[in-house]
Design an enzyme around this catalytic site. Structure first.
Site, mmCIF file in Angstrom:
data_model
loop_
_atom_site.group_PDB
_atom_site.id
_atom_site.type_symbol
_atom_site.label_atom_id
_atom_site.label_comp_id
_atom_site.label_asym_id
_atom_site.label_seq_id
_atom_site.Cartn_x
_atom_site.Cartn_y
_atom_site.Cartn_z
ATOM 1 N N CYS A 17 38.205 42.534 49.313
ATOM 2 C CA CYS A 17 37.209 42.132 48.316
ATOM 3 C C CYS A 17 36.980 40.629 48.252
ATOM 4 C CB CYS A 17 37.613 42.643 46.940
ATOM 5 S SG CYS A 17 37.778 44.442 46.880
ATOM 6 N N CYS A 46 40.903 39.504 42.899
ATOM 7 C CA CYS A 46 41.980 40.245 43.538
ATOM 8 C C CYS A 46 41.426 40.925 44.783
ATOM 9 C CB CYS A 46 42.540 41.305 42.581
ATOM 10 S SG CYS A 46 41.289 42.499 42.017
#
Length: 478
Positions: free
Chosen positions: A137, A458
């Site tokens: 991500c 994250c």
């Protein structure tokens, strides 16, 4: 884990209430007034590269729920649109671009180096090098920081960084046993050899291997990890739903006010309308959210489709260069790219806690305090993940036991936090989100008359990123 929790209710300016939990301390998260006033800060962050690297501008396609209006395209189409749109928005000629870096997570086999293929299809010179990075991500964060490194090293001056994700048509593999037979069949020289291979076939070999957003190291899906994290930090279903509603409400408000200027409309073949807006933003009601069943840990989990980010198609791109080169080209940068840090931790129990680890490190590197940050843009994988990170940041216990710190870093003012919505509402095309976060951070600094913005996210594998940007004096809101 045992956490001592004090609950305090805060009300944000959207009118949505949600509880912020703090363990290890009875102090509540404070909220500032919703209005913005110019602030003067005597603090500055020194340029560490000798280049004064700047974020000029960024664009993105509208982020769409997978399986909707982009469904007949491929990732290359979205990336091409983002690259062309960036050139049009900045007015920079293709020949000026020295290097292109693109992020992607779920690769299309035919365009595995999507950076190169998208650049060629967008008409960039075949002499312009391009490569593709993947870091889950935070892939386009990695694109940006790799570009910073190339510029700092003196290798190049003008870099395009971006990312694309296309979840509407992801590769589905044949079973390994069937793949093995097909590969051997391709090498077989006689019909007899091919028939012999067919006799080894079993019906079970025909079952495809469907992809899953799961950790290779633990085998656990991210949704299950989010549910366990929320339970460990004592985050209730109600709090997660209220945070998700906040995200959707703020995203809708930002769109209505014309703030989301990074979106570049896209005409899609076969679709009559021009796609001009993210289609995942849905301002619902607490009652409607409460009706949804747990998505991962059933029947008692707290993570639902409404308080999770959804599978999204989209692409983004940004232009970075030196301040001197921007001036030479007549460009007006929006922000300085001042500092960044990557972190990694236990991918099983702390998979989604990257921001809690990255924020104090990037602040320390920059010589700043929490109170110096005017704008926060933090990736929202799950509402429970966001609230858990806030609790971890506000815990002396967590800081001392897991981070080797003497005390907690504290929590951001919620009125400075993701005030244009976030991944829960805008959408999360894995590799495109990092540029979107950076663009919103830079644009918010200008609109809100701030100086410093902190970006955090994250990522799968228990990794995370923290980035610091500083408003450029020539910055403009569009």
């Amino acid at each position: 884990m045992a956490y001592y929790i004090a609950r305090n209710l805060v009300k944000v300016h959207t009118g949505v209430n949600f509880s912020q939990l703090n363990y290890g301390s009875a102090r509540c998260i404070t909220t500032a007034k919703a209005t913005w006033a110019p602030r003067e800060s005597k603090k500055s962050v020194a340029d560490k590269t000798g280049k004064n690297i700047v974020f000029v501008d960024a664009v993105r396609t509208p982020f769409l729920v997978s399986g909707t209006d982009y469904s007949k395209l491929i990732a290359n189409d979205l990336a091409r649109h983002a690259l062309l749109s960036l050139l049009r928005k900045t007015g920079v000629d293709k020949e000026i671009i020295d290097y292109i870096i693109y992020g992607t997570v779920i690769q299309e086999v035919r365009t595995s180096n999507i950076g190169r293929e998208a650049a060629l299809s967008a008409g960039f010179s075949d002499k312009t090098p391009a490569h593709t990075v993947t870091m889950a991500c935070i892939s386009s964060n990695q694109s940006i920081t790799t570009g910073i490194g190339l510029i700092a090293a003196g290798a190049y001056e003008v870099v395009v960084a971006g990312g694309v994700e296309f979840m509407s048509d992801i590769p589905i593999r044949l079973s390994r046993k069937l793949r093995s037979i097909l590969l051997k069949s391709n090498k077989a020289k006689t019909i007899g050899q091919k028939l012999q291979l067919l006799t080894t076939m079993r019906p079970s070999y025909l079952i495809p291997e469907l992809p899953a957003v799961a950790e290779f190291s633990s085998g656990e899906t991210m949704g299950h990890s989010a549910d366990r994290l929320a339970a460990s930090f004592g985050i209730s279903r109600k709090e997660q739903d209220e945070y998700a509603l906040r995200s959707h409400t703020l995203a809708q408000q930002a769109y209505d006010k014309g703030y989301l200027t990074d979106i570049v409309p896209m005409k899609v073949p076969g679709v009559t309308k021009t796609i001009a807006k993210d289609n995942g933003v849905r301002v619902s009601s607490p009652e409607q959210l409460q009706k949804l069943k747990p998505a991962f840990v059933k029947p008692h989990g707290t993570v639902t489709p409404a308080n999770s980010s959804f599978l999204t198609d989209g692409a983004s791109a940004c232009l970075i260069t030196t301040e001197a080169k921007a001036k030479e080209l007549g460009l007006k940068p929006k922000a300085y790219l001042r500092d960044f840090v990557y972190v990694s931790q236990d991918p099983k129990d702390q998979l989604l806690l990257g921001p809690a680890y990255a924020v104090p490190k990037v602040l320390e590197k920059s010589g700043l305090q929490l109170s110096d940050i005017d704008v926060w843009e933090v990736h929202e994988a799950f509402a429970g993940q966001i609230l858990s990170n806030l609790k971890a940041m506000d815990s002396d216990f967590f800081a001392q036991k897991y981070m080797g710190r003497s005390s907690k870093v504290g929590v951001p003012d919620i009125n400075k936090f993701n005030t244009w919505g976030g991944s829960l509402s805008i959408g999360h095309p894995f590799a495109a989100t990092g540029v979107r976060l950076t663009a919103h951070a830079a644009n918010r600094l200008i609109r809100e008359d701030g100086k410093f913005a902190l970006i955090a996210a994250c990522a799968a594998g228990g990794q995370g990123v923290g980035m610091l940007v500083e408003r450029h004096p020539d910055g403009h809101p569009n």
